[in-house]
Design an enzyme around this catalytic site. Structure first.
Site, PDB file in Angstrom:
ATOM      1  N   GLU A 322       0.860  -1.204   0.000  1.00  0.00           N
ATOM      2  CA  GLU A 322       0.000   0.000   0.000  1.00  0.00           C
ATOM      3  C   GLU A 322       0.890   1.246   0.000  1.00  0.00           C
ATOM      4  O   GLU A 322       0.741   2.142   0.823  1.00  0.00           O
ATOM      5  CB  GLU A 322      -0.906  -0.018   1.231  1.00  0.00           C
ATOM      6  N   GLU A 338      -5.313   4.876  -1.099  1.00  0.00           N
ATOM      7  CA  GLU A 338      -6.220   4.535   0.007  1.00  0.00           C
ATOM      8  C   GLU A 338      -6.889   5.797   0.552  1.00  0.00           C
ATOM      9  O   GLU A 338      -6.260   6.854   0.657  1.00  0.00           O
ATOM     10  CB  GLU A 338      -5.407   3.843   1.109  1.00  0.00           C
ATOM     11  N   CYS A 418     -10.291   0.379   8.222  1.00  0.00           N
ATOM     12  CA  CYS A 418      -9.669   1.619   8.703  1.00  0.00           C
ATOM     13  C   CYS A 418     -10.299   2.868   8.089  1.00  0.00           C
ATOM     14  O   CYS A 418     -10.401   3.915   8.739  1.00  0.00           O
ATOM     15  CB  CYS A 418      -8.171   1.595   8.406  1.00  0.00           C
TER      16      CYS A 418
HETATM   17  O1  FUB Z   1      -2.368  -0.906   9.493  1.00  0.00           O
HETATM   18  C1  FUB Z   1      -3.447  -0.109   9.943  1.00  0.00           C
HETATM   19  C2  FUB Z   1      -4.198   0.442   8.763  1.00  0.00           C
HETATM   20  O2  FUB Z   1      -4.741  -0.627   8.002  1.00  0.00           O
HETATM   21  C3  FUB Z   1      -3.353   1.196   7.779  1.00  0.00           C
HETATM   22  O3  FUB Z   1      -3.197   2.530   8.073  1.00  0.00           O
HETATM   23  C4  FUB Z   1      -4.092   0.984   6.506  1.00  0.00           C
HETATM   24  O4  FUB Z   1      -3.316   1.260   5.388  1.00  0.00           O
HETATM   25  C5  FUB Z   1      -4.492  -0.454   6.620  1.00  0.00           C
HETATM   26  O5  FUB Z   1      -3.457  -1.284   6.230  1.00  0.00           O
HETATM   27 ZN    ZN Z   2      -7.859   3.066   5.395  1.00  0.00          ZN
END
Ligand code: FUB
Ligand code: ZN
Length: 648
Positions: A322, A338, A418
């Site tokens: 990511e 994201e 999240c």
């Molecule tokens: O790892 C915690 C959260 O979940 C991250 O900020 C997001 O990118 C997702 O992976």
């Molecule tokens: Zn998120």
């Protein structure tokens, strides 16, 4: 910074806030309690993603000894509850709701019961792996969750006066201060995911207690040393680590631990982690007057904005980690972008304004807000994107395993949840982004109809932006001394005029702001921006966008959708000389300005031709192309979408 309070009065932002209050908050509460019949989708094809249920509230009940069972979900499942609570806090500040407050008080009580006597709190480790507490810091998210909890508790205390929330916050922060730090006997390491630093800085700002800012600074500065501790912890791993399969070694850039933070120049690794880190760095830099840290923030900012950010304010070019990749690598249909990463970019931009009065920070804040952040949510407030593509052909996401993260319809919920509550807390606290007070200047960063009350000045901002670009400010300066208001001149705006008390005022653009000196008493300032459709072209190094054009109107980036333009959007070209018209459609997508322009569509001459032919096989026919604001795409069922179009 003095006491300042902002209240949004803008109808469209109030609608968003009401959507959060009436739909998102109850909906998310039902999800957190597994009280709703919905389909939870994995954010990408990955068997290890927990997606049967949320279980987040039940995890707290088990950790508190009120229920029996196993922990379920990610190691950071607790943070879904914390972000929900934070959104509730901002919502209550806006619109009091006794029932909601009673519900949230209960959540604070539950969190308090799950907190360990020494202040530690994390349901995963308490229930499942107590022996591994702080022994897997590269992946445990223990401090990440702690940071979100601090943010939520502070906001909740602020909104409701609930003192128990601050008791929990102090106990947690003091526990971390006793456990981590440079002193002998303490742990010399940072969490693999930044966030605790943001929470600690908020605690410092509300309490004035230096130890919390010092600890935030420590967590930032120890990052460069943390891989040593991660490595030692990995050696003690039994191969059955917390995320299933032991602590997997990740590239150290993933966690931004490759260099001391004040020596970093580029945006590396996991995008949300990077912008959360930068948010805290900028806050610490401004608060503790750390020039070296401020310089690093500026360098990383430049790298993002000049080379690694999508036109929609999205960041993170790859699903692998990511993460950021390399300069100018901005693929449109495999990217990550994201929702949380754009939200984090908004946080970072807001903090940068405290380091330097430069309208570019607010430009980026606005870009991310009006485009990728808002696109994270469907118009009904109950469906959410985790990933925000700039180009979608639905079947590719379904059938190409490398694109399983690219969805064309927002899911009801996600295995990793999240983003939805992050968006809820951003929308409910949008008031806090409109103005900043910096060095005796009041900066107007966003054009959102609102009332600002500061110690010395009140401002009534009136506008229906971005529908139109006319903004009127009624400013009351309560002091003898002249007040200085900086009105942002958006980078995208070519023509603008200003009036002061009815007289034309010459506007000087000082690093993106028009500074108006307002004498004692009541005065009117009018700022008129020309808002019209614009074409944008990318830097020649962005191979994905060469010979293409994107269209915007004001802060909104536009896209074309199959619902308006039919299939095969790659066959459309915008004529380079066509006029782009604007028409308000009140009934469409909650009311949007639709853009239209002449272009062409490629059609096959021989529809029976094979995959390749040795003769040109296309003809061009005229086509009217219709654009809608990017953030509204995907609200009319599954269909193709595209931001960058060819131009002839
Ligand atoms: O790892 C915690 C959260 O979940 C991250 O900020 C997001 O990118 C997702 O992976
Ligand atoms: Zn998120």
């Amino acid at each position: 910074m003095g006491n300042m309070k902002t209240k949004v009065t803008d109808p469209s932002w109030k609608r968003y806030k009401e959507l959060v209050r009436k739909e998102m908050i109850p909906y998310q509460w039902a999800v957190l309690n597994d009280n709703i019949d919905i389909k939870i989708e994995k954010e990408r094809d990955d068997a290890s993603i927990p997606s049967e249920k949320s279980h987040a509230i039940e995890n707290f009940k088990i950790a508190a000894g009120l229920s029996k069972g196993e922990h379920y979900g990610w190691v950071f499942q607790d943070s879904d509850v914390y972000k929900w609570l934070e959104a509730v806090a901002y919502s209550l500040e806006d619109t009091w709701d006794e029932d909601l407050k009673t519900l949230a008080d209960g959540v604070v009580d539950l969190i308090g019961k799950a907190q360990q006597p020494d202040g530690y709190i994390n349901t995963y480790f308490t229930i499942k792996e107590p022996a591994k507490r702080y022994k897997r810091l590269v992946e445990s998210h223990e401090l990440y969750c702690a940071g979100h909890l601090l943010e939520a508790l502070i906001a909740y205390n602020n909104a409701t006066g609930n003192t128990k929330s601050m008791d929990i916050a102090y106990k947690l922060a003091n526990h971390m201060d006793e456990t981590f730090g440079p002193e002998e006997g303490k742990l010399h390491c940072a969490d693999g995911h930044e966030e605790v630093e943001i929470g600690l800085m908020k605690l410092y700002h509300v309490t004035g207690e230096a130890r919390y800012a010092k600890l935030a600074d420590y967590f930032l500065k120890v990052r460069g040393d943390s891989p040593k501790v991660y490595e030692e912890q990995r050696k003690t791993d039994d191969g059955k680590g917390i995320l299933g399969g032991g602590i997997s070694p990740k590239p150290i850039k993933y966690n931004q631990t490759h260099l001391p933070v004040d020596m970093q120049d580029t945006a590396e690794g996991h995008a949300v982690r990077l912008v959360y880190m930068c948010t805290a760095m900028a806050d610490v830099a401004a608060t503790l007057k750390d020039e070296k840290l401020a310089a690093a923030c500026k360098r990383i900012w430049r790298n993002i904005v000049d080379k690694r950010m999508y036109i929609t304010g999205g960041i993170g070019s790859t699903v692998q980690g990511e993460a950021f990749t390399l300069d100018y690598d901005l693929p449109n249909d495999t990217m990550y972008c994201e929702t949380c990463a754009s939200i984090g970019l908004i946080f970072f931009a807001k903090q940068m304004l405290n380091i330097e009065r430069n309208g570019e920070y607010a430009d980026v804040m606005e870009r991310a807000l009006y485009n990728t952040a808002l696109s994270g949510m469907a118009l009904d407030g109950k469906h959410f994107f985790y990933v925000n593509p700039l180009e979608v052909v639905p079947n590719k996401g379904k059938l190409d395993p490398t694109k399983s993260h690219v969805k064309s319809v927002r899911p009801e919920w996600l295995g990793c949840a999240c983003c939805p509550p992050n968006l809820a807390r951003l929308i409910t606290s949008i008031d806090d982004y409109i103005y900043s007070e910096v060095e005796d200047n009041i900066l107007v960063n966003l054009f959102i109809k609102s009332e600002f009350t500061g110690d010395k000045v009140t401002i009534y901002q009136d506008s229906d932006y971005p529908k139109s670009g006319l903004v009127t400010f009624k400013v009351t300066n309560k002091e003898e001394k002249t007040a200085r208001i900086g009105i942002r001149i958006p980078g995208w705006c070519d023509n603008y005029t200003g009036k002061f008390d009815g007289e034309d005022a010459g506007i000087t653009n000082e690093k993106g702001y028009w500074y108006v000196n307002v004498p004692t008493g009541e005065h009117e300032v009018v700022f008129a921006m020309e808002i019209k459709p614009k074409r944008w072209y990318s830097n020649i190094n962005v191979s994905e966008d060469t010979r293409k054009v994107a269209v915007s109107r004001g802060p909104q980036v536009y896209c074309v959708e199959e619902a308006d333009n039919g299939r095969n959007l790659h066959c459309l070209s915008l004529n380079s000389d066509s006029e782009i018209t604007t028409e308000w459609k009140g009934e469409l997508l909650n009311g949007v300005n639709v853009l239209e322009a002449e272009g062409t569509r490629l059609l096959a001459i021989d529809t029976k031709a094979g995959l390749y032919t040795d003769k040109p096989n296309v003809t061009k026919v005229p086509a009217k192309i219709r654009f809608i604001p990017y953030h509204t795409w995907g609200n009319r069922g599954e269909n193709e979408m595209r931001v960058w179009l060819f131009e002839d």
